[in-house]
Design a protein around this motif. Structure first.
Motif, mmCIF file in Angstrom:
data_model
loop_
_atom_site.group_PDB
_atom_site.id
_atom_site.type_symbol
_atom_site.label_atom_id
_atom_site.label_comp_id
_atom_site.label_asym_id
_atom_site.label_seq_id
_atom_site.Cartn_x
_atom_site.Cartn_y
_atom_site.Cartn_z
ATOM 1 N N ASP A 293 0.856 -1.191 0.000
ATOM 2 C CA ASP A 293 0.000 0.000 0.000
ATOM 3 C C ASP A 293 0.895 1.245 0.000
ATOM 4 N N LEU A 294 1.326 1.648 -1.185
ATOM 5 C CA LEU A 294 2.269 2.764 -1.293
ATOM 6 C C LEU A 294 1.651 4.066 -0.802
ATOM 7 N N GLU A 295 0.345 4.236 -1.007
ATOM 8 C CA GLU A 295 -0.308 5.458 -0.532
ATOM 9 C C GLU A 295 -0.199 5.569 0.987
ATOM 10 N N ALA A 296 -0.508 4.479 1.687
ATOM 11 C CA ALA A 296 -0.466 4.503 3.146
ATOM 12 C C ALA A 296 0.964 4.674 3.644
ATOM 13 N N ARG A 297 1.883 3.930 3.055
ATOM 14 C CA ARG A 297 3.271 4.015 3.530
ATOM 15 C C ARG A 297 3.904 5.362 3.172
ATOM 16 N N SER A 298 3.536 5.930 2.031
ATOM 17 C CA SER A 298 4.038 7.257 1.666
ATOM 18 C C SER A 298 3.541 8.311 2.646
ATOM 19 N N ASN A 299 2.268 8.224 3.015
ATOM 20 C CA ASN A 299 1.709 9.197 3.939
ATOM 21 C C ASN A 299 2.313 9.071 5.334
ATOM 22 N N MET A 300 2.598 7.835 5.764
ATOM 23 C CA MET A 300 3.253 7.666 7.064
ATOM 24 C C MET A 300 4.683 8.206 7.029
ATOM 25 N N HIS A 301 5.336 8.099 5.879
ATOM 26 C CA HIS A 301 6.696 8.651 5.743
ATOM 27 C C HIS A 301 6.663 10.170 5.906
ATOM 28 N N LEU A 302 5.642 10.790 5.337
ATOM 29 C CA LEU A 302 5.465 12.235 5.500
ATOM 30 C C LEU A 302 5.066 12.587 6.930
ATOM 31 N N ALA A 303 4.169 11.776 7.510
ATOM 32 C CA ALA A 303 3.720 12.046 8.880
ATOM 33 C C ALA A 303 4.890 12.049 9.847
ATOM 34 N N SER A 304 5.862 11.186 9.607
ATOM 35 C CA SER A 304 7.053 11.138 10.454
ATOM 36 C C SER A 304 7.779 12.483 10.431
ATOM 37 N N ALA A 305 7.925 13.053 9.225
ATOM 38 C CA ALA A 305 8.585 14.361 9.101
ATOM 39 C C ALA A 305 7.728 15.471 9.705
ATOM 40 N N PHE A 306 6.408 15.407 9.481
ATOM 41 C CA PHE A 306 5.519 16.431 10.042
ATOM 42 C C PHE A 306 5.606 16.439 11.574
ATOM 43 N N ALA A 307 5.505 15.250 12.171
ATOM 44 C CA ALA A 307 5.608 15.159 13.632
ATOM 45 C C ALA A 307 6.984 15.592 14.101
ATOM 46 N N GLY A 308 8.018 15.309 13.289
ATOM 47 C CA GLY A 308 9.373 15.733 13.633
ATOM 48 C C GLY A 308 9.491 17.242 13.704
ATOM 49 N N ILE A 309 8.859 17.940 12.769
ATOM 50 C CA ILE A 309 8.875 19.404 12.796
ATOM 51 C C ILE A 309 8.179 19.900 14.062
ATOM 52 N N GLY A 310 7.083 19.205 14.441
ATOM 53 C CA GLY A 310 6.362 19.592 15.645
ATOM 54 C C GLY A 310 7.158 19.333 16.906
ATOM 55 N N PHE A 311 7.516 18.058 17.155
ATOM 56 C CA PHE A 311 8.181 17.755 18.428
ATOM 57 C C PHE A 311 9.628 18.226 18.447
ATOM 58 N N GLY A 312 10.246 18.383 17.277
ATOM 59 C CA GLY A 312 11.624 18.857 17.254
ATOM 60 C C GLY A 312 11.773 20.252 17.819
ATOM 61 N N ASN A 313 10.672 20.988 17.884
ATOM 62 C CA ASN A 313 10.687 22.337 18.443
ATOM 63 C C ASN A 313 9.866 22.455 19.725
ATOM 64 N N ALA A 314 8.815 21.647 19.855
ATOM 65 C CA ALA A 314 8.004 21.681 21.078
ATOM 66 C C ALA A 314 8.567 20.748 22.132
ATOM 67 N N GLY A 315 9.051 19.586 21.694
ATOM 68 C CA GLY A 315 9.532 18.577 22.620
ATOM 69 C C GLY A 315 8.490 17.507 22.884
ATOM 70 N N VAL A 316 8.916 16.478 23.601
ATOM 71 C CA VAL A 316 8.038 15.396 24.040
ATOM 72 C C VAL A 316 8.042 15.405 25.568
ATOM 73 N N HIS A 317 7.272 14.492 26.189
ATOM 74 C CA HIS A 317 7.315 14.509 27.660
ATOM 75 C C HIS A 317 7.336 13.111 28.261
ATOM 76 N N LEU A 318 6.305 12.680 28.950
ATOM 77 C CA LEU A 318 6.434 11.501 29.814
ATOM 78 C C LEU A 318 6.566 10.175 29.067
#
Length: 457
Positions: A293-318
């Motif tokens: 399922d290239l559509e699903a796996r492609s979107n998860m590859h992007l989601a990884s980068a999107f979340a990286g932009i978010g947590f890379g500046n906000a951080g994670v916690h517990l």
């Protein structure tokens, strides 16, 4: 006139007391928390087949002597071959380091650093998951700062947490998993063997110059690797969205160079976190269940980068703070689909196993955000009451994990109640992330969270 700006989490007031100096025209309030946030992210290029451009990128940078880092398994797979073909085609001289350890340690970092120092490289390429990208960041940093002690840049309180002021070489990251978002961030995580805990290096200075996000690489991932990588994305998004707001974080930096990479939730990171969460909700199960399922796996590859932009500046916690001893104290557990010669709790699995307990605990501080994320993940929240936010998100996460055949809590990966004191002890040094939790936690709270995570279903 004072203006109040609503950002959907907390009311942001004009800073009356900025890092110890009273702002003009406003009464001093003794404010010592931060008043600003900074966004830093690598350049990102996305597209099926984009990896073959890496040789041209290095040529454009004027690179003459390149270090290509990967691990033993990947060195035999197409992603690395595509990179090497591109380097050869474009006349780039390179040496391969394929001794990256999956879930790196301080020792494996230092071996890579030694290779980098001897090679006198003028650019780096990392091909792999978070372990490879993080190892390459560390190698670039210490080869560029050859007289620094290893603990100089490691996060306090384990290391000295010194700011990075030396110039680094260009680093191109080619992620082959869909989880860490390490191609976007200035963070490098490793196991500190002496204390049996994970820690890391966090500085905007070490983020890759360029991330090449090529969804074709995701087709090589076995289903458990897809699942565990996806759980990392899930928790990156949830934790950064529910983290302490940036203007409530202390201390306020006396100099911009000391403002941490992980700053607390902020209006820009929020956008990326929520968008990543929506993609996870829509595509993760499909990506796990169907390798074609290239559509699903492609979107998860992007989601990884999107979340990286978010947590890379906000951080994670517990979830992340508690995950580090879960990984570091592993006894005999070896995860399915991971070809390694040592016991291993994959990072995404170690993070997600505590998520129902964690978000049940933190919900009282920002119930609206917890309900919002539960709804994105499929919960019906129309009749939900504010006090129900924690249980609703926890139950939603349990159902999500059950549907994806996740191990039934910490007990199923080899831990028991007798291990809780050691797990708590391993969490305490993780202040860089645990202090970003919206709700402060005592040792007793951590013990209760580990106990509640022993069994999920």
């Amino acid at each position: 006139m004072q203006v109040l700006i609503l950002i959907g989490y907390a009311t942001v007031e004009p800073a009356k007391y900025v890092c110890g100096f009273k702002a003009p025209g406003l009464p001093a309030s003794g404010k010592t928390t931060d008043y600003a946030f900074e966004m830093a992210v690598s350049n990102i290029r996305y597209g099926a087949g984009v990896t073959k451009e890496v040789g041209m990128d290095l040529q454009n940078m004027g690179a003459k002597n390149v270090c290509l880092m990967t691990d033993k398994n990947l060195s035999q797979l197409p992603p690395v071959q595509v990179v090497m073909d591109s380097l050869v085609k474009n006349g780039i001289n390179f040496k391969v380091y394929d001794n990256v350890r999956v879930e790196p340690t301080d020792r494996s970092f230092m071996e890579a650093i030694e290779f980098a120092k001897k090679g006198a490289f003028d650019a780096y390429v990392a091909v792999g998951g978070g372990s490879t990208m993080d190892t390459c960041k560390a190698a670039n940093l210490y080869a560029s700062s050859p007289h620094s002690d290893f603990l100089d840049y490691v996060n306090a309180p384990i290391g000295k947490g010194k700011p990075v002021s030396v110039p680094l070489k260009p680093l191109i990251a080619v992620p082959t998993t869909s989880g860490t978002g390490s191609e976007t961030t200035g963070v490098a995580i490793f196991d500190y063997e002496h204390l049996k805990v994970k820690t890391g290096i966090a500085s905007r200075a070490i983020k890759p110059t360029l991330g090449l996000i090529d969804p074709l690489h995701t087709l090589h991932m076995p289903d458990r690797v897809v699942a565990n990588s996806g759980f990392d994305v899930l928790c990156h998004a949830l934790e950064s969205y529910t983290a302490l707001p940036y203007h409530m974080r202390s201390p306020c930096p006396s100099n911009p160079i000391t403002r941490p990479a992980y700053q607390g939730s902020n209006p820009i990171s929020d956008i990326w976190a929520i968008h990543a969460l929506r993609i996870v909700a829509k595509y993760l199960k499909r990506a796990v269940r169907n390798p074609d399922d290239l559509e699903a796996r492609s979107n998860m590859h992007l989601a990884s980068a999107f979340a990286g932009i978010g947590f890379g500046n906000a951080g994670v916690h517990l979830c992340h703070g508690m995950s580090y001893p879960i990984s570091g104290l592993v006894k005999t557990y070896k995860a399915k689909d991971y070809n390694v010669d040592h016991p291993l709790v994959p990072h995404g699995l170690s993070v997600v196993l505590t998520s129902p307990a964690v978000f049940s605990f933190t919900a009282q501080m920002s119930p609206e955000r917890h309900l919002e994320t539960a709804e994105i993940l499929g919960a019906d929240t129309h009749t939900a009451r504010i006090p129900d936010a924690g249980p609703i998100l926890a139950d939603t996460l349990r159902k999500f994990l059950f549907d994806l055949d996740v191990d039934d809590g910490l007990a199923s990966i080899g831990y028991s109640k007798a291990d809780i004191p050691a797990l708590v002890k391993g969490t305490l040094p993780q202040e860089r992330v645990t202090k970003l939790a919206p709700r402060p936690q005592s040792e007793e709270d951590l013990s209760a969270l580990f106990e509640a995570s022993m069994k999920l279903y």
